[in-house]
Structure formats: structure tokens, C-alpha cells
Design a protein around this motif. Structure first.
Motif, short mmCIF file in Angstrom:
data_model
loop_
_atom_site.label_atom_id
_atom_site.label_comp_id
_atom_site.label_asym_id
_atom_site.label_seq_id
_atom_site.Cartn_x
_atom_site.Cartn_y
_atom_site.Cartn_z
N GLN A 22 54.19 96.01 73.85
CA GLN A 22 54.27 97.48 73.86
C GLN A 22 53.04 98.08 73.16
O GLN A 22 52.46 99.05 73.63
N CYS A 25 50.00 97.79 75.42
CA CYS A 25 50.04 98.78 76.51
C CYS A 25 49.69 100.17 76.01
O CYS A 25 48.95 100.91 76.66
N ARG A 26 50.22 100.54 74.86
CA ARG A 26 49.90 101.86 74.28
C ARG A 26 48.42 101.96 73.96
O ARG A 26 47.78 102.98 74.20
N TRP A 27 47.87 100.90 73.38
CA TRP A 27 46.46 100.90 73.01
C TRP A 27 45.60 101.04 74.26
O TRP A 27 44.63 101.80 74.27
N TYR A 29 46.43 102.43 77.07
CA TYR A 29 46.61 103.80 77.57
C TYR A 29 45.75 104.78 76.78
O TYR A 29 45.09 105.65 77.36
N ILE A 30 45.72 104.64 75.47
CA ILE A 30 44.91 105.53 74.62
C ILE A 30 43.43 105.36 74.95
O ILE A 30 42.70 106.35 75.10
#
Length: 86
Positions: A22, A25-27, A29-30
Motif C-alpha cells: 500500500q 502504491c501511494r508513493w 501515485y504521489i
């Protein structure tokens, strides 16, 4: 999980691997969002940005946006959002 003959890290529980996934994936996306912000500020087409912007590191992208701020190329809203991001 698929067993592999290699052992590079300590055994982690499934929920720990989930958390790592998770976070990754967030990293990603950022990083993609920051690259797109720089692309829009520079008014580049996606194809050109794929060559010129997306290979850059996050730190380099942030520095380039900060440099553009110094040139007063960001409007007041963009400037406030960037300042909050930093």
C-alpha cells in the motif's frame, strides 16, 4: 505467497507485506502526480513529458517546480498548494 529460493529479508507477516505494498502504491501515485503537475506548468504534451519529466527523481521534480515558483510562473493557488505540499 509464491515460495522462492532466495531469502533477502526477515520473515514478515502477510499484513506487513500488505502495508508495504500500500505504501509503495501511494508513493508511486504521489510521484506521478508531482510529475503531472510539472508537466502542466511547463505546458508539455504527455509524450514529451514521458521523455523529459517522468525519468526525473521526486527531489528533482520538486526542485524544478520550486525554481519555476521563483520565476513567478505559478498562480496564487498553485503557489499555496505547492507550499502546503513541501
Amino acid at each position: 505467497m509464491i515460495p522462492v529460493p532466495f531469502f533477502f529479508d526477515a520473515k514478515l507477516a502477510d499484513n506487513q507485506y500488505l502495508k508495504i505494498g500500500q505504501f509503495a502504491c501511494r508513493w508511486a501515485y504521489i510521484e506521478d502526480m508531482i510529475a503531472n503537475c510539472l508537466r502542466v506548468i511547463l505546458k508539455m504534451e504527455p509524450g514529451v513529458a514521458t521523455i523529459m519529466i517522468f525519468p526525473l527523481t521526486l527531489e528533482t521534480r520538486m526542485q524544478r517546480i520550486d525554481d519555476l515558483r521563483d520565476e513567478h510562473l505559478l498562480n496564487q493557488y498553485q503557489d499555496a498548494v505547492f507550499e502546503e505540499l513541501r
